[in-house]
Design a protein around this motif. Structure first.
Motif, PDB file in Angstrom:
ATOM      1  N   ARG A 298       0.834  -1.211   0.000  1.00  0.00           N
ATOM      2  CA  ARG A 298       0.000   0.000   0.000  1.00  0.00           C
ATOM      3  C   ARG A 298       0.866   1.257   0.000  1.00  0.00           C
ATOM      4  NH1 ARG A 298      -4.147   2.732  -1.804  1.00  0.00           N
ATOM      5  NH2 ARG A 298      -4.699   4.444  -0.420  1.00  0.00           N
ATOM      6  N   ILE A 299       1.930   1.296   0.795  1.00  0.00           N
ATOM      7  CA  ILE A 299       2.816   2.459   0.822  1.00  0.00           C
ATOM      8  C   ILE A 299       3.498   2.631  -0.531  1.00  0.00           C
ATOM      9  CG2 ILE A 299       4.761   3.540   1.985  1.00  0.00           C
ATOM     10  CD1 ILE A 299       2.344   3.294   3.739  1.00  0.00           C
ATOM     11  N   ALA A 300       3.927   1.520  -1.131  1.00  0.00           N
ATOM     12  CA  ALA A 300       4.566   1.596  -2.445  1.00  0.00           C
ATOM     13  C   ALA A 300       3.608   2.110  -3.504  1.00  0.00           C
ATOM     14  CB  ALA A 300       5.106   0.220  -2.837  1.00  0.00           C
ATOM     15  N   GLN A 301       2.322   1.735  -3.399  1.00  0.00           N
ATOM     16  CA  GLN A 301       1.332   2.225  -4.359  1.00  0.00           C
ATOM     17  C   GLN A 301       1.118   3.731  -4.222  1.00  0.00           C
ATOM     18  OE1 GLN A 301      -2.514   0.450  -3.820  1.00  0.00           O
ATOM     19  NE2 GLN A 301      -3.484   1.691  -5.418  1.00  0.00           N
ATOM     20  N   ILE A 302       0.988   4.228  -2.980  1.00  0.00           N
ATOM     21  CA  ILE A 302       0.809   5.672  -2.777  1.00  0.00           C
ATOM     22  C   ILE A 302       2.029   6.433  -3.257  1.00  0.00           C
ATOM     23  CG2 ILE A 302       0.393   7.458  -1.057  1.00  0.00           C
ATOM     24  CD1 ILE A 302      -1.061   5.444   0.627  1.00  0.00           C
ATOM     25  N   GLU A 303       3.220   5.891  -2.989  1.00  0.00           N
ATOM     26  CA  GLU A 303       4.440   6.563  -3.426  1.00  0.00           C
ATOM     27  C   GLU A 303       4.511   6.658  -4.944  1.00  0.00           C
ATOM     28  OE1 GLU A 303       9.146   6.177  -2.342  1.00  0.00           O
ATOM     29  OE2 GLU A 303       8.118   4.399  -3.099  1.00  0.00           O
ATOM     30  N   MET A 304       4.137   5.600  -5.633  1.00  0.00           N
ATOM     31  CA  MET A 304       4.190   5.624  -7.088  1.00  0.00           C
ATOM     32  C   MET A 304       3.206   6.650  -7.652  1.00  0.00           C
ATOM     33  SD  MET A 304       3.825   2.440  -9.760  1.00  0.00           S
ATOM     34  CE  MET A 304       2.188   2.012  -9.165  1.00  0.00           C
ATOM     35  N   GLU A 305       2.003   6.735  -7.091  1.00  0.00           N
ATOM     36  CA  GLU A 305       1.029   7.708  -7.573  1.00  0.00           C
ATOM     37  C   GLU A 305       1.486   9.138  -7.310  1.00  0.00           C
ATOM     38  OE1 GLU A 305      -3.093   7.247  -6.767  1.00  0.00           O
ATOM     39  OE2 GLU A 305      -2.938   5.092  -6.464  1.00  0.00           O
ATOM     40  N   TYR A 306       2.177   9.360  -6.203  1.00  0.00           N
ATOM     41  CA  TYR A 306       2.581  10.712  -5.837  1.00  0.00           C
ATOM     42  C   TYR A 306       3.834  11.153  -6.590  1.00  0.00           C
ATOM     43  CZ  TYR A 306       3.750  14.717  -2.897  1.00  0.00           C
ATOM     44  OH  TYR A 306       4.048  15.984  -2.444  1.00  0.00           O
ATOM     45  N   VAL A 307       4.780  10.238  -6.797  1.00  0.00           N
ATOM     46  CA  VAL A 307       6.072  10.603  -7.371  1.00  0.00           C
ATOM     47  C   VAL A 307       6.006  10.721  -8.884  1.00  0.00           C
ATOM     48  CG1 VAL A 307       8.465   9.842  -7.659  1.00  0.00           C
ATOM     49  CG2 VAL A 307       7.364   9.649  -5.438  1.00  0.00           C
ATOM     50  N   VAL A 308       5.230   9.852  -9.537  1.00  0.00           N
ATOM     51  CA  VAL A 308       5.166   9.880 -11.001  1.00  0.00           C
ATOM     52  C   VAL A 308       4.532  11.196 -11.456  1.00  0.00           C
ATOM     53  CG1 VAL A 308       4.123   8.806 -13.037  1.00  0.00           C
ATOM     54  CG2 VAL A 308       5.054   7.391 -11.205  1.00  0.00           C
ATOM     55  N   PRO A 309       5.173  11.954 -12.367  1.00  0.00           N
ATOM     56  CA  PRO A 309       4.600  13.227 -12.831  1.00  0.00           C
ATOM     57  C   PRO A 309       3.252  13.023 -13.518  1.00  0.00           C
ATOM     58  CG  PRO A 309       6.906  13.002 -13.484  1.00  0.00           C
ATOM     59  CD  PRO A 309       6.485  11.670 -12.964  1.00  0.00           C
ATOM     60  N   GLY A 310       2.464  14.090 -13.504  1.00  0.00           N
ATOM     61  CA  GLY A 310       1.140  14.009 -14.118  1.00  0.00           C
ATOM     62  C   GLY A 310       1.180  13.713 -15.598  1.00  0.00           C
ATOM     63  N   SER A 311       2.243  14.132 -16.284  1.00  0.00           N
ATOM     64  CA  SER A 311       2.341  13.898 -17.719  1.00  0.00           C
ATOM     65  C   SER A 311       2.668  12.452 -18.062  1.00  0.00           C
ATOM     66  CB  SER A 311       3.414  14.810 -18.321  1.00  0.00           C
ATOM     67  OG  SER A 311       4.675  14.584 -17.707  1.00  0.00           O
ATOM     68  N   GLN A 312       3.024  11.615 -17.072  1.00  0.00           N
ATOM     69  CA  GLN A 312       3.422  10.233 -17.329  1.00  0.00           C
ATOM     70  C   GLN A 312       2.564   9.233 -16.578  1.00  0.00           C
ATOM     71  OE1 GLN A 312       7.602  10.002 -16.396  1.00  0.00           O
ATOM     72  NE2 GLN A 312       8.169  11.613 -17.818  1.00  0.00           N
TER      73      GLN A 312
END
Length: 476
Positions: A298-312
């Motif tokens: 769950r933490i890894a999922q939130i991190e991926m959604e937050y870190v990945v830029p909106g354009s990608q």
């Protein structure tokens, strides 16, 4: 075959409405000639009048003077595009240098980014609550259903923690936020009236940004929840369009940390989320600062959604409103153009932008909250640094003089397209730059756009050298 020239500065949005012409038995488009008196001209947000639409002249000015310049992600919608549109549509009293500069700060960008992520899932939860309200009608719920709802509520509280963490950096008044702090350093006197007005304007702009990002849907839900997050329920004004929830629904949507106290000691729900953070949720406070090392999915999922830029976001198959969608699918007001969508041939199997597919909530596994308590977190090795587009004093002044620039172009200023501007530059006898400067400036821009290509070539050359050396050793 004749080549047709496409003018990038031609208006895409035509302000008006369609009506049925019974005499001609067809649809008739009626343009808004007097937008000042048009009912669809403005929308009220927290007592402020924002423009809902614009005429063709205003659109040409916006696209020529205020649209984000060409960059390596200029063909997709990012958060800056939505922010610039809201700055262009916001009332005149918002055009203060301090407020415009505040909206361009990286810390404020982080708050807006977390708000977009939160409201993407909050609106799904509201839809889930309303559907369940119609389906139950007094039916007995199972233990698995209550466990699933509890998991949804915890997930929503985790996204609120991201907003609260970023918002606390604003209200602390440290670093770049010190100039916007309400307390003066020497006298320690609070500028209460100025700070209240500043806070109201920020909330109104944030509501508009999130609303546009969410395809301009569920406006009253967004306005009600935004005011509740930053004010608490004591200061949310009554509105006939606001929906009232039952105690069970409020517990599901507002989370386990939401408490209503006397208004004199009441704190905002955002700060309440940080008062009682469970041990398994502590890594969320470091998302975007440190690279998470652990086995909590769950933490890894939130991190991926937050870190990945909106354009990608399409690379991870995640939808955050209109972020990452191609600009060719939207008009100047960032409203979806269904004609362009039809010609894109999206299907249920091929829909990378979640336009045809309906965004839904994934059903969690039974006992997932208990499993998270047994997850381990390891020491961090890497710091995460975000790259933000820097703003200049000239850009801030350009926004402050927005109404002056609009009045200039309306009173006779030249609104040029690509062809007329090139003709004017060719006919001009003045040479502002030398040829060497023009060439160096061109290569600087192209190197920035093609940075990824150059890195790929360097990797390819390194691999080629390695293979050549191995072949040389084999021949010896």
């Amino acid at each position: 075959m004749k080549r047709v020239h496409v003018d990038n500065y031609a208006p895409k949005y035509y302000s008006g409405k369609w009506s049925w012409d019974s005499e001609k038995d067809c649809l008739h488009f009626q343009a808004h000639n007097d937008l000042e008196n048009a009912r669809e001209r403005f929308i009220m947000t927290n007592g402020y009048r924002f423009l809902r639409t614009m005429d063709q002249e205003e659109e040409l000015i916006f696209r020529q003077e205020y649209v984000r310049p060409k960059s390596n992600n200029s063909d997709t919608v990012v958060l800056r595009d939505i922010r610039d549109l809201v700055l262009y549509l916001m009332p005149r009293e918002f055009l203060k240098y301090k407020f415009i500069e505040f909206m361009h700060q990286p810390v404020v960008h982080s708050v807006l980014h977390a708000l977009v992520i939160y409201f993407e899932y909050y609106l799904r939860m509201v839809e889930f609550v309303l559907i369940r309200r119609d389906e139950l009608h007094g039916q007995v719920q199972s233990a698995q259903t209550n466990d699933m709802k509890r998991t949804y509520s915890v997930y929503l509280s985790q996204y609120r923690m991201l907003i609260a963490r970023n918002y606390c950096e604003v209200i602390k008044g440290k670093g770049s936020m010190s100039k916007y702090y309400h307390m003066k350093e020497v006298s320690n006197i609070s500028a209460t009236i100025h700070d209240k007005c500043f806070h109201e304007q920020f909330l109104a702009v944030a509501i508009q940004i999130v609303w546009i990002c969410m395809h301009r849907r569920a406006y009253y839900f967004i306005e009600m929840e935004m005011n509740r997050l930053f004010r608490s329920e004591h200061f949310v004004s009554a509105h006939p369009e606001y929906l009232s929830f039952t105690e069970a629904e409020r517990s599901l949507l507002y989370g386990r940390n939401s408490k209503n106290l006397n208004y004199r000691v009441q704190i905002s729900p955002l700060v309440q989320e940080l008062e009682n953070v469970t041990p398994e949720d502590l890594p969320i406070l470091w998302i975007g600062r440190r690279k998470y090392r652990g086995n909590d999915i769950r933490i890894a999922q939130i991190e991926m959604e937050y870190v990945v830029p909106g354009s990608q976001l399409t690379l991870i198959d995640v939808c955050h409103g209109i972020l990452g969608h191609p600009k060719k699918l939207y008009n100047t007001l960032l409203s979806i153009d269904w004609t362009a969508v039809r010609f894109s041939n999206f299907t249920e199997q091929y829909d990378p932008y979640h336009i045809i597919r309906h965004a839904n909530l994934e059903i969690p596994k039974i006992g997932v909250l208990e499993m998270r308590k047994m997850c381990e977190t390891y020491g961090h090795f890497y710091q995460v640094n975000h790259i933000y587009e820097l703003f200049t004093h000239q850009q801030i002044c350009k926004w402050v003089k927005r109404d002056i620039n609009i009045q200039f172009f309306r009173s006779g200023g030249l609104l040029t397209n690509v062809v007329s501007r090139c003709e004017n530059e060719l006919s001009s006898t003045s040479c502002e730059q030398e040829i060497d400067q023009i060439i160096s400036h061109y290569f600087a821009i192209m190197s920035k756009i093609r940075k990824g290509d150059s890195e790929e070539k360097q990797r390819y050359s390194a691999v080629s050298i390695f293979k050549a050396s191995r072949r040389r050793e084999a021949s010896l």
